[in-house]
Scaffold this active site. Structure first.
Site, PDB file in Angstrom:
ATOM      1  N   ASP A 304       0.851  -1.192   0.000  1.00  0.00           N
ATOM      2  CA  ASP A 304       0.000   0.000   0.000  1.00  0.00           C
ATOM      3  C   ASP A 304       0.887   1.243   0.000  1.00  0.00           C
ATOM      4  O   ASP A 304       1.863   1.316   0.764  1.00  0.00           O
ATOM      5  CB  ASP A 304      -0.906   0.009   1.224  1.00  0.00           C
ATOM      6  CG  ASP A 304      -1.985   1.083   1.129  1.00  0.00           C
ATOM      7  OD1 ASP A 304      -3.020   0.802   0.497  1.00  0.00           O
ATOM      8  OD2 ASP A 304      -1.783   2.183   1.669  1.00  0.00           O
ATOM      9  N   ILE A 305       0.571   2.208  -0.870  1.00  0.00           N
ATOM     10  CA  ILE A 305       1.347   3.450  -0.937  1.00  0.00           C
ATOM     11  C   ILE A 305       0.968   4.315   0.262  1.00  0.00           C
ATOM     12  O   ILE A 305      -0.210   4.594   0.489  1.00  0.00           O
ATOM     13  CB  ILE A 305       1.075   4.201  -2.248  1.00  0.00           C
ATOM     14  CG1 ILE A 305       1.368   3.308  -3.462  1.00  0.00           C
ATOM     15  CG2 ILE A 305       1.913   5.480  -2.312  1.00  0.00           C
ATOM     16  CD1 ILE A 305       0.971   3.923  -4.782  1.00  0.00           C
ATOM     17  N   ASN A 312      -2.878  13.006  -4.060  1.00  0.00           N
ATOM     18  CA  ASN A 312      -4.026  13.465  -4.848  1.00  0.00           C
ATOM     19  C   ASN A 312      -4.485  14.853  -4.413  1.00  0.00           C
ATOM     20  O   ASN A 312      -4.802  15.714  -5.250  1.00  0.00           O
ATOM     21  CB  ASN A 312      -5.182  12.476  -4.716  1.00  0.00           C
ATOM     22  CG  ASN A 312      -4.995  11.236  -5.566  1.00  0.00           C
ATOM     23  OD1 ASN A 312      -4.373  11.288  -6.624  1.00  0.00           O
ATOM     24  ND2 ASN A 312      -5.527  10.119  -5.108  1.00  0.00           N
ATOM     25  N   HIS A 317      -5.466  14.578  -9.099  1.00  0.00           N
ATOM     26  CA  HIS A 317      -5.613  13.159  -9.428  1.00  0.00           C
ATOM     27  C   HIS A 317      -4.825  12.763 -10.679  1.00  0.00           C
ATOM     28  O   HIS A 317      -4.415  11.604 -10.803  1.00  0.00           O
ATOM     29  CB  HIS A 317      -7.095  12.821  -9.608  1.00  0.00           C
ATOM     30  CG  HIS A 317      -7.850  12.752  -8.318  1.00  0.00           C
ATOM     31  ND1 HIS A 317      -7.869  11.622  -7.532  1.00  0.00           N
ATOM     32  CD2 HIS A 317      -8.574  13.689  -7.651  1.00  0.00           C
ATOM     33  CE1 HIS A 317      -8.582  11.854  -6.443  1.00  0.00           C
ATOM     34  NE2 HIS A 317      -9.033  13.107  -6.493  1.00  0.00           N
ATOM     35  N   ASP A 321      -2.456   9.619 -10.712  1.00  0.00           N
ATOM     36  CA  ASP A 321      -2.514   8.518 -11.685  1.00  0.00           C
ATOM     37  C   ASP A 321      -1.128   8.222 -12.259  1.00  0.00           C
ATOM     38  O   ASP A 321      -0.758   7.061 -12.469  1.00  0.00           O
ATOM     39  CB  ASP A 321      -3.480   8.861 -12.827  1.00  0.00           C
ATOM     40  CG  ASP A 321      -4.936   8.792 -12.397  1.00  0.00           C
ATOM     41  OD1 ASP A 321      -5.206   8.261 -11.302  1.00  0.00           O
ATOM     42  OD2 ASP A 321      -5.808   9.261 -13.158  1.00  0.00           O
ATOM     43  N   GLU A 347      -4.710   2.483  -4.117  1.00  0.00           N
ATOM     44  CA  GLU A 347      -3.243   2.472  -4.093  1.00  0.00           C
ATOM     45  C   GLU A 347      -2.688   1.160  -3.566  1.00  0.00           C
ATOM     46  O   GLU A 347      -1.539   1.097  -3.127  1.00  0.00           O
ATOM     47  CB  GLU A 347      -2.730   3.638  -3.232  1.00  0.00           C
ATOM     48  CG  GLU A 347      -3.144   3.583  -1.778  1.00  0.00           C
ATOM     49  CD  GLU A 347      -4.480   4.282  -1.489  1.00  0.00           C
ATOM     50  OE1 GLU A 347      -4.672   4.702  -0.337  1.00  0.00           O
ATOM     51  OE2 GLU A 347      -5.309   4.404  -2.423  1.00  0.00           O
TER      52      GLU A 347
END
Length: 424
Positions: A304-305, A312, A317, A321, A347
């Site tokens: 998980d980031i 974001n 966003h 991305d 994420e």
């Protein structure tokens, strides 16, 4: 000439459109029977193709209503369907359908069109390149002139050796071969040699045979020729057979590409190009069964980031991305082809490590944690938290159980301050 296509699927609309391009049809596309009747009141059509199932009527009901009009009793109507129920197909013919065309046999529609349209090279719109194996230069030159009328360029080979050399350096849309050649060679030998190589399995082959040699024609087809034509060759027959072969092959290519595209849509994450959650579950079922049967190690990383919401919020966003895509590419580069990498959503990423035990997976997770911290996608410092676990050898486990354990380890890594690995 006007054709009316009543088909709700955009994919099959495109396929049918390309199939009819060479016939000079003015095509009207609609997606309901109601719109079809409206088009018929405004125009006179020479040909109608209708799907079996529409939003407002079935193709059978559409046929029945059209045939109720005396002026449309003889109008060719073809129903395109994936159905194979004999009773349903019989009902369609009884309702007045000219023919039933299965969606997996669309070249048959082209065969039907030949009986509706006058012969003539003007209706063919072929481009590409052909190879002709023929030991007579006179015959080859005459054939070359005919193929030019169709829009095909042609290379000529006198021998199998020369033909194979041309095939090494050129891609052909059609291969033609005479059956009887010089120096005890035959077109049968050439066809068999081509079909033994995977790259020529789908290339259309037209055998040219003597009128009386029935056995040779049969042998040519058994050896892998798609079709044959008898000498003396009639121009219109040659044009029709070549058009059928090339058009059918291009349709198969198109359907193959479309099938591949649909497969990717079903299995891949649209943003990162990694596998999606559903496909990971399918792969895991097979890998878990294989690992249990063969007593092989299997490990799972859940990644998980850290603080991705802040990326974001602060950068937008579109930058978020780009960060996801850059991290996905880094993951793809770090793992072997037989490891399965998936974006589980947001994420979060999951990696199924093939034949790697817990110690090996943990080492890999630490390397990955350091690498992604140094990556700085879009100039942004990002870190990840990773939960690591392995398939138990003590008792039978399924993917959901193993994933839940790794996810719990990931949560612990988050609780401990992030940018770290926790193994369970």
């Amino acid at each position: 000439m006007r054709a009316l296509i009543i088909e709700p699927s955009p994919t099959y609309q495109r396929i049918l459109s390309r199939m009819l391009e060479s016939y000079d049809f003015d095509i009207t596309f609609v997606d309901t029977a109601t719109a079809g009747f409206r088009a018929m009141s405004a125009h006179h059509f020479q040909f109608i193709c209708v799907a079996m199932y529409l939003a407002d009527l079935t193709g059978i009901e559409f046929c029945q209503q059209v045939r109720a009009d005396d002026q449309a009793k003889h109008l060719p109507i073809f129903i395109v369907t994936s159905e194979s129920n004999p009773e349903l197909l019989s009902s369609a013919l009884a309702a007045g359908a000219t023919d039933i065309i299965r969606k997996d046999d669309l070249p048959r529609l082209e065969e039907a069109l030949h009986s509706l349209i006058p012969l003539g090279p003007f209706r063919y719109n072929i481009s590409g390149k052909a190879l002709y194996l023929e030991d007579s230069l006179t015959v080859a030159k005459a054939t070359d002139a005919k193929l030019k009328r169709l829009g095909l360029s042609m290379d000529h080979a006198f021998s199998i050796k020369q033909a194979l050399e041309l095939l090494q350096h050129n891609k052909y849309d059609l291969i033609m071969t005479d059956i009887v050649l010089q120096d005890n060679e035959t077109g049968i030998d050439f066809i068999q040699q081509l079909r033994s190589e995977p790259r020529f399995l789908q290339t259309p082959i037209l055998a040219v045979t003597s009128l009386e040699s029935i056995n040779r024609r049969i042998l040519a087809l058994q050896s892998g020729a798609n079709d044959y034509i008898s000498k003396p060759v009639l121009d219109e027959e040659l044009f029709a057979r070549i058009n059928n072969l090339i058009s059918a092959n291009r349709l198969v290519d198109q359907l193959t590409r479309e099938r591949q595209r649909l497969l990717e849509l079903a299995t891949k994450d649209h943003l990162t190009g990694l596998y999606n959650r559903h496909f990971m579950g399918e792969v895991a079922k097979r890998r878990f069964a294989e690992a249990r049967k063969q007593e092989l190690p299997l490990s799972l990383l859940v990644i998980d980031i850290d603080h991705f919401k802040q990326v974001n919020d602060q950068h937008g966003h579109h930058i978020g991305d780009k960060v996801l895509k850059r991290i996905a590419e880094a993951l793809r580069q770090q793992f072997a082809e037989h490891d399965c990498i998936a974006r589980f959503g947001g994420e979060e990423f999951v990696i199924l490590l093939h034949q790697q035990d817990l110690a090996m997976a943990t080492d890999k997770a630490y390397q990955l944690c350091q690498l992604l911290y140094q990556l700085q996608p879009e100039g942004i410092t990002t870190s990840v938290s990773i939960g690591v676990t392995s398939l138990s050898s003590a008792h039978e486990e399924f993917f959901d159980e193993v994933f839940a354990r790794a996810d719990k380890a990931l949560y612990q890594a988050k609780q401990n301050g992030r940018n770290q690995v926790v193994t369970v």
